[in-house]
Design a protein around this motif. Structure first.
Motif, short mmCIF file in Angstrom:
data_model
loop_
_atom_site.label_atom_id
_atom_site.label_comp_id
_atom_site.label_asym_id
_atom_site.label_seq_id
_atom_site.Cartn_x
_atom_site.Cartn_y
_atom_site.Cartn_z
N LEU A 52 8.76 -12.36 1.71
CA LEU A 52 9.54 -11.98 0.53
C LEU A 52 8.61 -11.76 -0.67
O LEU A 52 8.78 -10.82 -1.45
CB LEU A 52 10.59 -13.05 0.23
N ALA A 53 7.59 -12.62 -0.78
CA ALA A 53 6.61 -12.44 -1.87
C ALA A 53 5.90 -11.11 -1.72
O ALA A 53 5.69 -10.38 -2.69
CB ALA A 53 5.61 -13.59 -1.85
N ASN A 54 5.57 -10.72 -0.49
CA ASN A 54 4.90 -9.43 -0.27
C ASN A 54 5.84 -8.27 -0.56
O ASN A 54 5.43 -7.25 -1.11
CB ASN A 54 4.39 -9.34 1.18
N LEU A 55 7.11 -8.41 -0.21
CA LEU A 55 8.08 -7.34 -0.51
C LEU A 55 8.22 -7.18 -2.01
O LEU A 55 8.27 -6.06 -2.53
CB LEU A 55 9.45 -7.66 0.11
N ASP A 56 8.29 -8.30 -2.74
CA ASP A 56 8.40 -8.26 -4.21
C ASP A 56 7.21 -7.53 -4.83
O ASP A 56 7.37 -6.80 -5.79
CB ASP A 56 8.48 -9.68 -4.79
N ARG A 57 6.06 -7.75 -4.26
CA ARG A 57 4.86 -7.08 -4.79
C ARG A 57 4.92 -5.58 -4.53
O ARG A 57 4.38 -4.78 -5.29
CB ARG A 57 3.60 -7.64 -4.12
N ALA A 58 5.59 -5.19 -3.44
CA ALA A 58 5.61 -3.77 -3.05
C ALA A 58 6.58 -2.94 -3.88
O ALA A 58 6.43 -1.72 -4.01
CB ALA A 58 5.94 -3.65 -1.56
N GLY A 59 7.64 -3.56 -4.44
CA GLY A 59 8.60 -2.75 -5.21
C GLY A 59 9.89 -3.50 -5.47
O GLY A 59 9.93 -4.73 -5.43
N LEU A 60 10.94 -2.72 -5.74
CA LEU A 60 12.25 -3.31 -6.02
C LEU A 60 12.91 -3.72 -4.71
O LEU A 60 13.10 -2.89 -3.81
CB LEU A 60 13.15 -2.27 -6.72
N ASN B 234 0.81 -1.23 0.00
CA ASN B 234 0.00 0.00 0.00
C ASN B 234 0.84 1.28 0.00
O ASN B 234 0.31 2.37 -0.09
CB ASN B 234 -0.92 0.03 1.24
N TYR B 235 2.16 1.13 0.13
CA TYR B 235 3.01 2.32 0.17
C TYR B 235 3.32 2.81 -1.24
O TYR B 235 3.27 2.03 -2.20
CB TYR B 235 4.32 2.03 0.90
N LEU B 236 3.67 4.08 -1.33
CA LEU B 236 4.02 4.67 -2.62
C LEU B 236 5.20 5.61 -2.41
O LEU B 236 5.22 6.38 -1.44
CB LEU B 236 2.80 5.47 -3.13
N HIS B 237 6.18 5.53 -3.30
CA HIS B 237 7.34 6.42 -3.27
C HIS B 237 7.98 6.43 -1.88
O HIS B 237 8.14 7.48 -1.24
CB HIS B 237 6.95 7.84 -3.70
N THR B 238 8.31 5.23 -1.44
CA THR B 238 8.87 5.04 -0.11
C THR B 238 10.07 4.11 -0.18
O THR B 238 10.03 3.09 -0.89
CB THR B 238 7.80 4.42 0.84
N VAL B 239 11.14 4.48 0.51
CA VAL B 239 12.26 3.55 0.71
C VAL B 239 12.00 2.87 2.05
O VAL B 239 11.79 3.54 3.06
CB VAL B 239 13.62 4.27 0.72
N ILE B 240 11.99 1.53 2.03
CA ILE B 240 11.60 0.76 3.21
C ILE B 240 12.80 -0.08 3.68
O ILE B 240 13.26 -0.97 2.95
CB ILE B 240 10.40 -0.16 2.88
N ALA B 241 13.29 0.21 4.88
CA ALA B 241 14.33 -0.63 5.48
C ALA B 241 13.62 -1.71 6.30
O ALA B 241 12.72 -1.40 7.08
CB ALA B 241 15.24 0.21 6.36
N THR B 242 14.00 -2.96 6.10
CA THR B 242 13.33 -4.06 6.79
C THR B 242 14.23 -4.65 7.88
O THR B 242 15.46 -4.51 7.82
CB THR B 242 12.96 -5.18 5.79
N GLY B 243 13.64 -5.35 8.82
CA GLY B 243 14.41 -6.07 9.83
C GLY B 243 15.14 -7.24 9.17
O GLY B 243 14.63 -7.83 8.21
N GLY B 244 16.31 -7.56 9.68
CA GLY B 244 17.16 -8.57 9.05
C GLY B 244 16.54 -9.94 8.89
O GLY B 244 16.93 -10.71 8.02
N GLY B 245 15.54 -10.25 9.73
CA GLY B 245 14.94 -11.58 9.68
C GLY B 245 13.66 -11.66 8.86
O GLY B 245 13.02 -12.71 8.81
N ILE B 246 13.30 -10.57 8.20
CA ILE B 246 12.01 -10.55 7.48
C ILE B 246 11.99 -11.60 6.37
O ILE B 246 10.94 -12.10 6.00
CB ILE B 246 11.71 -9.13 6.93
#
Ligand code: S3P
Length: 192
Positions: free
Chosen positions: A95-103, A76-88
């Motif tokens: 990972l599938a959800n992250l792929d859907r969200a962007g690069l 649901n985010y737009l034009h956002t750089v997202i830092a994730t926790g190391g264990g995500i």
């Protein structure tokens, strides 16, 4: 700054603790004129307590559920750089959800370098034992496959955060939403 439609609308930084996701992410967001968010900070805000408190009071499994819930919302985010926790990356559905969200880009660093960078910090419950360096090496080995499942990697050793942010900016400009979807094995910009 406007973002061309064919480019991913978010950039998600993954990688082990201490690989520089938040420092690089802030600089990258500034360069792009995007917002910056950190999944750990989102979890802490939502819970009203620190990651260490969540681990101590409710255990790692509860933290992982909170993390998965945040990962599912990133689309649901737009034009956002997202830092994730190391264990995500430990849960493939994240990972599938992250792929859907962007690069998605994985930041890499050798175990010794990570141990050096994290030596003065006490806010990583998974490294709270007597020998954090050994624990880092063990967790890195255990997570090799999970990080390896990410297509784009950046080696952060011997590079400044500005250089890493600039490199990821180039990766992003060279990426293409529909091409990625059509040819997920594409790996031309991968460094490692
Ligand atoms: C973790 C990494 C931490 C935080 C938690 C667990 C991990 O985030 O989510 O302590 O399992 O690698 P950072 O990677 O931002 O340190």
């Amino acid at each position: 700054m406007t973002t061309p439609e064919h480019l991913p609308q978010n950039i998600i930084l993954c990688g082990f603790m201490g690989t520089g996701k938040s420092s690089v992410g802030r600089i990258l967001a500034e360069r792009l004129g995007w917002q910056f968010v950190d999944t750990d900070a989102l979890i802490e805000q939502r819970e009203g307590r620190t990651i260490s408190a969540i681990f101590a009071e409710d255990g790692e499994a509860k933290f992982r559920d909170l993390e998965s819930a945040v990962a599912a919302e990133l689309v649901n985010y737009l034009h956002t750089v997202i830092a994730t926790g190391g264990g995500i990356v430990l849960r493939p559905e994240n990972l599938a959800n992250l792929d859907r969200a962007g690069l998605v880009v994985c930041l890499d660093a050798p175990a010794e370098e990570i141990a050096r960078r994290l030596a003065q910090f006490t806010d990583r419950p998974l490294l709270a034992g007597a020998d954090p360096a050994a624990r880092i090496a063990e967790l890195l080995a255990r997570r090799k496959g999970a990080y390896g499942a990410i297509r784009q990697h950046v080696d952060t050793a011997n590079r400044s955060v500005e250089q890493i942010a600039a490199f990821i900016n180039e990766l992003w400009q060279d990426s293409h939403v529909s091409l990625e979807a059509e040819n997920p094995g594409r790996n031309k910009n991968s460094e490692t």
